[in-house]
Design an enzyme around this catalytic site. Structure first.
Site, PDB file in Angstrom:
ATOM      1  N   MET A   3      28.419  20.925  93.239  1.00  0.00           N
ATOM      2  CA  MET A   3      29.787  20.876  93.748  1.00  0.00           C
ATOM      3  C   MET A   3      30.337  19.461  93.589  1.00  0.00           C
ATOM      4  O   MET A   3      29.635  18.481  93.845  1.00  0.00           O
ATOM      5  CB  MET A   3      29.809  21.252  95.233  1.00  0.00           C
ATOM      6  CG  MET A   3      29.266  22.646  95.494  1.00  0.00           C
ATOM      7  SD  MET A   3      29.343  23.038  97.260  1.00  0.00           S
ATOM      8  CE  MET A   3      28.418  24.582  97.265  1.00  0.00           C
ATOM      9  N   MET A  52      31.323  35.729  93.574  1.00  0.00           N
ATOM     10  CA  MET A  52      31.253  35.027  94.856  1.00  0.00           C
ATOM     11  C   MET A  52      31.596  36.019  95.961  1.00  0.00           C
ATOM     12  O   MET A  52      32.635  36.689  95.909  1.00  0.00           O
ATOM     13  CB  MET A  52      32.231  33.860  94.878  1.00  0.00           C
ATOM     14  CG  MET A  52      31.859  32.674  93.996  1.00  0.00           C
ATOM     15  SD  MET A  52      30.202  32.037  94.287  1.00  0.00           S
ATOM     16  CE  MET A  52      30.326  31.548  96.014  1.00  0.00           C
ATOM     17  N   HIS A 103      24.692  26.650  89.108  1.00  0.00           N
ATOM     18  CA  HIS A 103      26.036  27.185  89.417  1.00  0.00           C
ATOM     19  C   HIS A 103      26.994  26.000  89.512  1.00  0.00           C
ATOM     20  O   HIS A 103      26.988  25.267  90.504  1.00  0.00           O
ATOM     21  CB  HIS A 103      25.942  27.953  90.728  1.00  0.00           C
ATOM     22  CG  HIS A 103      27.234  28.500  91.220  1.00  0.00           C
ATOM     23  ND1 HIS A 103      27.377  29.015  92.497  1.00  0.00           N
ATOM     24  CD2 HIS A 103      28.439  28.622  90.640  1.00  0.00           C
ATOM     25  CE1 HIS A 103      28.616  29.446  92.672  1.00  0.00           C
ATOM     26  NE2 HIS A 103      29.285  29.206  91.556  1.00  0.00           N
ATOM     27  N   HIS A 139      18.421  28.831  92.564  1.00  0.00           N
ATOM     28  CA  HIS A 139      19.872  28.682  92.394  1.00  0.00           C
ATOM     29  C   HIS A 139      20.291  27.291  92.851  1.00  0.00           C
ATOM     30  O   HIS A 139      20.039  26.900  94.001  1.00  0.00           O
ATOM     31  CB  HIS A 139      20.580  29.756  93.217  1.00  0.00           C
ATOM     32  CG  HIS A 139      22.052  29.837  93.018  1.00  0.00           C
ATOM     33  ND1 HIS A 139      22.642  30.463  91.938  1.00  0.00           N
ATOM     34  CD2 HIS A 139      23.065  29.387  93.785  1.00  0.00           C
ATOM     35  CE1 HIS A 139      23.955  30.387  92.061  1.00  0.00           C
ATOM     36  NE2 HIS A 139      24.243  29.754  93.157  1.00  0.00           N
ATOM     37  N   MET A 151      30.172  24.524  90.368  1.00  0.00           N
ATOM     38  CA  MET A 151      31.434  24.646  91.102  1.00  0.00           C
ATOM     39  C   MET A 151      32.162  23.306  90.947  1.00  0.00           C
ATOM     40  O   MET A 151      32.285  22.506  91.887  1.00  0.00           O
ATOM     41  CB  MET A 151      31.177  24.977  92.578  1.00  0.00           C
ATOM     42  CG  MET A 151      30.715  26.411  92.769  1.00  0.00           C
ATOM     43  SD  MET A 151      29.996  26.704  94.389  1.00  0.00           S
ATOM     44  CE  MET A 151      28.315  26.181  94.043  1.00  0.00           C
ATOM     45  N   ASP A 207      26.656  36.037  95.468  1.00  0.00           N
ATOM     46  CA  ASP A 207      26.390  34.694  95.973  1.00  0.00           C
ATOM     47  C   ASP A 207      27.239  34.410  97.201  1.00  0.00           C
ATOM     48  O   ASP A 207      28.455  34.257  97.112  1.00  0.00           O
ATOM     49  CB  ASP A 207      26.741  33.699  94.843  1.00  0.00           C
ATOM     50  CG  ASP A 207      26.342  32.294  95.157  1.00  0.00           C
ATOM     51  OD1 ASP A 207      26.613  31.420  94.314  1.00  0.00           O
ATOM     52  OD2 ASP A 207      25.783  32.058  96.237  1.00  0.00           O
ATOM     53  N   SER A 257      18.997  29.713  97.183  1.00  0.00           N
ATOM     54  CA  SER A 257      19.995  28.672  96.938  1.00  0.00           C
ATOM     55  C   SER A 257      19.553  27.400  97.658  1.00  0.00           C
ATOM     56  O   SER A 257      19.500  27.373  98.893  1.00  0.00           O
ATOM     57  CB  SER A 257      21.366  29.099  97.472  1.00  0.00           C
ATOM     58  OG  SER A 257      22.212  27.964  97.559  1.00  0.00           O
ATOM     59  N   ASP A 315      23.324  24.781  93.450  1.00  0.00           N
ATOM     60  CA  ASP A 315      24.778  24.767  93.665  1.00  0.00           C
ATOM     61  C   ASP A 315      25.351  23.373  93.465  1.00  0.00           C
ATOM     62  O   ASP A 315      25.223  22.509  94.334  1.00  0.00           O
ATOM     63  CB  ASP A 315      25.083  25.234  95.091  1.00  0.00           C
ATOM     64  CG  ASP A 315      24.941  26.728  95.226  1.00  0.00           C
ATOM     65  OD1 ASP A 315      24.308  27.185  96.197  1.00  0.00           O
ATOM     66  OD2 ASP A 315      25.469  27.446  94.365  1.00  0.00           O
TER      67      ASP A 315
HETATM   68  C1  DX5 Z   1      28.395  28.655  98.185  1.00  0.00           C
HETATM   69  C2  DX5 Z   1      27.185  28.696  97.256  1.00  0.00           C
HETATM   70  C3  DX5 Z   1      26.178  29.715  97.685  1.00  0.00           C
HETATM   71  C4  DX5 Z   1      25.610  29.420  99.049  1.00  0.00           C
HETATM   72  C5  DX5 Z   1      24.929  30.646  99.585  1.00  0.00           C
HETATM   73  O1  DX5 Z   1      29.441  28.002  97.540  1.00  0.00           O
HETATM   74  O2  DX5 Z   1      27.593  29.000  95.945  1.00  0.00           O
HETATM   75  O3  DX5 Z   1      25.110  29.752  96.733  1.00  0.00           O
HETATM   76  O4  DX5 Z   1      24.694  28.367  98.957  1.00  0.00           O
HETATM   77  O5  DX5 Z   1      24.539  30.333 100.899  1.00  0.00           O
HETATM   78  P1  DX5 Z   1      24.415  31.501 101.986  1.00  0.00           P
HETATM   79  O6  DX5 Z   1      23.358  32.453 101.440  1.00  0.00           O
HETATM   80  O7  DX5 Z   1      23.971  30.787 103.213  1.00  0.00           O
HETATM   81  O8  DX5 Z   1      25.757  32.148 102.111  1.00  0.00           O
HETATM   82 ZN    ZN Z   2      25.990  29.381  94.274  1.00  0.00          ZN
END
Ligand code: DX5
Ligand code: ZN
Length: 222
Positions: free
Chosen positions: A35, A138, A67, A31, A69, A177, A6, A33
């Site tokens: 947001m 999640m 991903h 991955h 979010m 995740d 990620s 992320d």
């Molecule tokens: C959180 C993300 C995850 C996060 C995982 O909202 O969707 O992908 O980056 O990070 P770790 O592995 O540090 O929990």
């Molecule tokens: Zn994620």
């Protein structure tokens, strides 16, 4: 079993180098992320970063797993598809018309994932399962890397694996995740997870990406 770094936990001042290092170490699933500061209390990056990483992914034949979010993801499916996402995952909690959203992603020729937050029931996937390629569970509350793994997630992964087996849907990837590390990766794989998203346990000051990835891969068999 795939480990998906990620990039949220990567050093953004040298993101391309970090992704190349992860691919050199053997990662083939990146991955990303996304947001929006509305669906989750954090803001990260958008299609421009996907486009920037696309040439690196092409060089290593790696998958760019996006991903989302974000609220109302329909607004950005085209942008993320055109930027070079291979997989686009939306949150069931953010979609009023999930069937329409899933098929909009497919219309761009992309693989589609649906994500559930920790308190969202597996039942919400029941009608859409035949239409998706990946189910993301999640295992922390979304928004940040480095959070504590939610222990109840293990049972949720096992129940989803059973549900997929019962409905002859074993081709759907179970992705987990959040809080995946040397301790949690083995039980998660045993519970039925196929894709392990890992941020802070991979990108950190303790060891190199290659060292961390090798240790996590070994621990996945524990
Ligand atoms: C959180 C993300 C995850 C996060 C995982 O909202 O969707 O992908 O980056 O990070 P770790 O592995 O540090 O929990
Ligand atoms: Zn994620």
């Amino acid at each position: 079993m795939h480990i998906a770094p990620s990039i949220l936990s990567a050093d953004f001042s040298r993101l391309g180098e970090q992704v190349r290092d992860a691919c050199e170490a053997g990662a083939r699933w990146i991955h990303i992320d996304v947001m929006d500061g509305h669906f989750v209390p954090n803001i990260t990056f958008g299609p421009l970063v996907v486009a920037a990483l696309r040439p690196i992914a092409d060089h290593y034949t790696a998958t760019l797993d996006t991903h989302l979010m974000i609220s109302d993801p329909d607004r950005y499916i085209e942008d993320f598809a055109n930027a070079g996402s291979d997989i686009i995952t939306v949150h069931v909690e953010a979609c009023t018309h999930l069937h329409r959203t899933v098929h909009a992603i497919r219309s761009y020729g992309k693989r589609v994932g649906v994500a559930l937050n920790p308190a969202t029931s597996l039942n919400t996937l029941e009608e859409i399962l035949p239409d998706i390629d990946l189910a993301l569970l999640m295992t922390v509350n979304p928004g940040f890397g480095g959070q504590q793994f939610i222990p109840a997630s293990l049972n949720k992964v096992a129940r989803l694996r059973q549900l997929l087996n019962d409905h002859n849907l074993g081709h759907i990837y179970i992705q987990v995740d959040g809080g995946v590390n040397l301790t949690t990766i083995g039980p998660l794989v045993r519970a039925g997870a196929d894709v392990l998203v890992i941020g802070s346990a991979l990108f950190n000051q303790k060891a190199s990406i290659a060292t961390n990835l090798a240790a996590l891969t070994a621990a996945s068999a524990d």
